[in-house]
Motif scaffolding. Structure first.
Motif, PDB file in Angstrom:
ATOM      1  N   ALA A   1    -114.780  26.546 -34.753  1.00 60.79           N
ATOM      2  CA  ALA A   1    -113.992  25.587 -33.975  1.00 60.79           C
ATOM      3  C   ALA A   1    -114.282  25.721 -32.486  1.00 60.79           C
ATOM      4  O   ALA A   1    -114.405  24.724 -31.767  1.00 60.79           O
ATOM      5  N   LEU A   2    -114.420  26.965 -32.030  1.00 61.10           N
ATOM      6  CA  LEU A   2    -114.722  27.191 -30.617  1.00 61.10           C
ATOM      7  C   LEU A   2    -116.120  26.694 -30.292  1.00 61.10           C
ATOM      8  O   LEU A   2    -116.367  26.152 -29.209  1.00 61.10           O
ATOM      9  N   ARG A   3    -117.039  26.865 -31.224  1.00 59.66           N
ATOM     10  CA  ARG A   3    -118.397  26.376 -31.032  1.00 59.66           C
ATOM     11  C   ARG A   3    -118.414  24.855 -30.900  1.00 59.66           C
ATOM     12  O   ARG A   3    -119.123  24.303 -30.052  1.00 59.66           O
ATOM     13  N   ARG A   4    -117.638  24.172 -31.725  1.00 62.15           N
ATOM     14  CA  ARG A   4    -117.581  22.707 -31.645  1.00 62.15           C
ATOM     15  C   ARG A   4    -117.013  22.261 -30.302  1.00 62.15           C
ATOM     16  O   ARG A   4    -117.494  21.285 -29.704  1.00 62.15           O
ATOM     17  N   ARG A   5    -116.008  22.957 -29.823  1.00 59.83           N
ATOM     18  CA  ARG A   5    -115.437  22.605 -28.513  1.00 59.83           C
ATOM     19  C   ARG A   5    -116.459  22.809 -27.410  1.00 59.83           C
ATOM     20  O   ARG A   5    -116.549  22.018 -26.464  1.00 59.83           O
ATOM     21  N   TYR A   6    -117.212  23.877 -27.534  1.00 57.44           N
ATOM     22  CA  TYR A   6    -118.258  24.147 -26.542  1.00 57.44           C
ATOM     23  C   TYR A   6    -119.325  23.051 -26.574  1.00 57.44           C
ATOM     24  O   TYR A   6    -119.773  22.576 -25.521  1.00 57.44           O
ATOM     25  N   ASP A   7    -119.756  22.636 -27.756  1.00 57.28           N
ATOM     26  CA  ASP A   7    -120.756  21.577 -27.868  1.00 57.28           C
ATOM     27  C   ASP A   7    -120.256  20.279 -27.242  1.00 57.28           C
ATOM     28  O   ASP A   7    -121.016  19.556 -26.573  1.00 57.28           O
ATOM     29  N   LEU A   8    -118.974  19.971 -27.459  1.00 54.52           N
ATOM     30  CA  LEU A   8    -118.401  18.771 -26.842  1.00 54.52           C
ATOM     31  C   LEU A   8    -118.374  18.905 -25.328  1.00 54.52           C
ATOM     32  O   LEU A   8    -118.635  17.936 -24.603  1.00 54.52           O
ATOM     33  N   ARG A   9    -118.064  20.100 -24.833  1.00 54.84           N
ATOM     34  CA  ARG A   9    -118.036  20.324 -23.384  1.00 54.84           C
ATOM     35  C   ARG A   9    -119.411  20.095 -22.771  1.00 54.84           C
ATOM     36  O   ARG A   9    -119.536  19.504 -21.697  1.00 54.84           O
ATOM     37  N   LYS A  10    -120.474  20.544 -23.453  1.00 56.13           N
ATOM     38  CA  LYS A  10    -121.831  20.317 -22.955  1.00 56.13           C
ATOM     39  C   LYS A  10    -122.120  18.826 -22.827  1.00 56.13           C
ATOM     40  O   LYS A  10    -122.677  18.378 -21.814  1.00 56.13           O
ATOM     41  N   ILE A  11    -121.741  18.068 -23.843  1.00 61.47           N
ATOM     42  CA  ILE A  11    -121.974  16.624 -23.819  1.00 61.47           C
ATOM     43  C   ILE A  11    -121.217  15.982 -22.657  1.00 61.47           C
ATOM     44  O   ILE A  11    -121.750  15.125 -21.936  1.00 61.47           O
ATOM     45  N   GLU A  12    -119.983  16.396 -22.449  1.00 64.49           N
ATOM     46  CA  GLU A  12    -119.169  15.839 -21.363  1.00 64.49           C
ATOM     47  C   GLU A  12    -119.800  16.128 -20.002  1.00 64.49           C
ATOM     48  O   GLU A  12    -119.803  15.271 -19.111  1.00 64.49           O
ATOM     49  N   VAL A  13    -120.321  17.337 -19.826  1.00 63.10           N
ATOM     50  CA  VAL A  13    -120.941  17.697 -18.546  1.00 63.10           C
ATOM     51  C   VAL A  13    -122.175  16.842 -18.302  1.00 63.10           C
ATOM     52  O   VAL A  13    -122.379  16.306 -17.197  1.00 63.10           O
ATOM     53  N   LEU A  14    -123.030  16.692 -19.308  1.00 58.02           N
ATOM     54  CA  LEU A  14    -124.231  15.865 -19.158  1.00 58.02           C
ATOM     55  C   LEU A  14    -123.863  14.426 -18.834  1.00 58.02           C
ATOM     56  O   LEU A  14    -124.479  13.792 -17.959  1.00 58.02           O
ATOM     57  N   GLU A  15    -122.859  13.892 -19.520  1.00 60.21           N
ATOM     58  CA  GLU A  15    -122.438  12.513 -19.261  1.00 60.21           C
ATOM     59  C   GLU A  15    -121.899  12.341 -17.849  1.00 60.21           C
ATOM     60  O   GLU A  15    -122.133  11.326 -17.197  1.00 60.21           O
ATOM     61  N   ARG A  16    -121.180  13.371 -17.370  1.00 62.57           N
ATOM     62  CA  ARG A  16    -120.629  13.283 -16.004  1.00 62.57           C
ATOM     63  C   ARG A  16    -121.748  13.265 -14.979  1.00 62.57           C
ATOM     64  O   ARG A  16    -121.672  12.520 -13.990  1.00 62.57           O
ATOM     65  N   PHE A  17    -122.784  14.053 -15.200  1.00 64.14           N
ATOM     66  CA  PHE A  17    -123.920  14.061 -14.276  1.00 64.14           C
ATOM     67  C   PHE A  17    -124.673  12.738 -14.331  1.00 64.14           C
ATOM     68  O   PHE A  17    -125.087  12.202 -13.284  1.00 64.14           O
ATOM     69  N   GLU A  18    -124.867  12.195 -15.532  1.00 65.07           N
ATOM     70  CA  GLU A  18    -125.572  10.919 -15.662  1.00 65.07           C
ATOM     71  C   GLU A  18    -124.802   9.800 -14.971  1.00 65.07           C
ATOM     72  O   GLU A  18    -125.397   8.926 -14.327  1.00 65.07           O
ATOM     73  N   THR A  19    -123.487   9.826 -15.076  1.00 63.63           N
ATOM     74  CA  THR A  19    -122.660   8.823 -14.401  1.00 63.63           C
ATOM     75  C   THR A  19    -122.810   8.934 -12.887  1.00 63.63           C
ATOM     76  O   THR A  19    -122.923   7.924 -12.184  1.00 63.63           O
ATOM     77  N   ALA A  20    -122.827  10.161 -12.386  1.00 66.06           N
ATOM     78  CA  ALA A  20    -122.960  10.370 -10.941  1.00 66.06           C
ATOM     79  C   ALA A  20    -124.322   9.896 -10.441  1.00 66.06           C
ATOM     80  O   ALA A  20    -124.422   9.288  -9.360  1.00 66.06           O
ATOM     81  N   VAL A  21    -125.369  10.161 -11.214  1.00 66.24           N
ATOM     82  CA  VAL A  21    -126.718   9.774 -10.798  1.00 66.24           C
ATOM     83  C   VAL A  21    -126.854   8.257 -10.722  1.00 66.24           C
ATOM     84  O   VAL A  21    -127.505   7.713  -9.821  1.00 66.24           O
ATOM     85  N   THR A  22    -126.248   7.548 -11.662  1.00 60.44           N
ATOM     86  CA  THR A  22    -126.416   6.085 -11.726  1.00 60.44           C
ATOM     87  C   THR A  22    -125.359   5.322 -10.943  1.00 60.44           C
ATOM     88  O   THR A  22    -125.439   4.087 -10.846  1.00 60.44           O
ATOM     89  N   ALA A  23    -124.383   6.016 -10.382  1.00 60.93           N
ATOM     90  CA  ALA A  23    -123.310   5.331  -9.646  1.00 60.93           C
ATOM     91  C   ALA A  23    -123.852   4.685  -8.377  1.00 60.93           C
ATOM     92  O   ALA A  23    -124.799   5.175  -7.752  1.00 60.93           O
ATOM     93  N   GLY A  24    -123.227   3.563  -7.996  1.00 59.71           N
ATOM     94  CA  GLY A  24    -123.630   2.883  -6.782  1.00 59.71           C
ATOM     95  C   GLY A  24    -123.410   3.723  -5.544  1.00 59.71           C
ATOM     96  O   GLY A  24    -124.197   3.684  -4.593  1.00 59.71           O
ATOM     97  N   HIS A  25    -122.331   4.466  -5.520  1.00 57.15           N
ATOM     98  CA  HIS A  25    -122.060   5.386  -4.419  1.00 57.15           C
ATOM     99  C   HIS A  25    -121.391   6.635  -4.989  1.00 57.15           C
ATOM    100  O   HIS A  25    -120.757   6.587  -6.043  1.00 57.15           O
ATOM    101  N   LEU A  26    -121.549   7.745  -4.296  1.00 60.89           N
ATOM    102  CA  LEU A  26    -120.994   9.011  -4.757  1.00 60.89           C
ATOM    103  C   LEU A  26    -119.539   9.128  -4.334  1.00 60.89           C
ATOM    104  O   LEU A  26    -119.208   8.923  -3.165  1.00 60.89           O
TER     105      LEU A  26
END
Length: 249
Positions: A163-188
């Protein structure tokens, strides 16, 4: 030879638990996954552990425990926390008269640069545990700083739960998505650099516990890139950090 006999023909001695009061540990850690991992280790070693998510709550709990005559034997402080950082928490406790003989303080951190370690010591801490924290290192820390208390012996490694491993895997996905959103945003957005650094710091601290050393290193490198980025170079630093993560995630 019967099942209950030893080779000498005598009954085997029963395994006995250490005598005395168990080690009382207070952990201040705002990363939920890291907090659960360290708590698992503490409980496996027979310690009683309480957890809080920031330094201010840790200070409050320390005084409440003293009033109940159940003082903590060891305080573990995450270096980067909201409200009060680990160093700020340690300084406040030492300034209020709680010295190392009453309460040893250990930093728990992914940042073990010599300059940062000196900062922990100047703040009144006695040492540090580097993330990812191993059971053997944690056991040795208790032996060093709570030697008069009871602790179960260390009998090998315990892996995190599924269960902890699954939470960690989800956290990794969330971090990557947050970075991708920041990179593609019109302004920071204001404060984005601080937010993303905190994500990377937490990821660096937990990735190694799941055997992903390369990801832990990449997150630490990304954190350094963001910390040293000038305002006009921040978007590029975010993009390079994302590339580091994608290369190993």
């Amino acid at each position: 030879m019967s099942k209950g006999e030893s080779k000498s023909g005598q009954e085997p001695s029963p395994v006995t638990e250490p005598e005395g009061e168990p080690v009382r540990v207070l952990l201040a850690e705002d990363n939920v996954i890291a907090s659960e991992l360290i708590s698992m280790m503490a409980k496996r070693l027979g310690c009683r552990v309480d957890t809080v998510s920031n330094g201010l709550d840790a200070i409050d709990l320390i005084y409440r425990a003293q009033q109940l005559d159940k003082a903590y034997d060891l305080l573990l402080l995450d270096a980067m926390m909201p409200v009060l950082t680990g160093s700020e928490t340690a300084r406040r406790l030492r300034a209020e008269g709680i010295d190392s003989s009453q309460l040893p303080i250990i930093a728990v951190t992914a940042a073990t640069d010599p300059a940062e370690v000196r900062e922990y010591l100047r703040a009144g801490m006695q040492g540090y545990l580097s993330k990812p924290v191993s059971l053997a290192e944690f056991s040795a820390c208790i032996d060093a700083w709570a030697p008069g208390r009871s602790k179960k012996p260390h009998r090998g490694r315990r892996t995190p739960s599924d269960a902890l491993r699954r939470r960690y895997d989800l956290r990794k996905i969330e971090v990557l998505e947050r970075f991708e959103t920041a990179v593609t945003a019109g302004h920071l957005a204001p404060g984005i650099a601080t937010e993303l650094r905190e994500h990377l710091h937490k990821l660096a601290g937990t990735a190694g516990s799941f055997g992903e050393t390369d990801l832990s290193v990449a997150a630490s490198q990304g954190e350094s890139l963001l910390e040293g980025a000038a305002p006009d170079g921040l978007r590029g630093a975010i993009s390079r950090s994302l590339d580091l993560l994608k290369a190993v995630a």
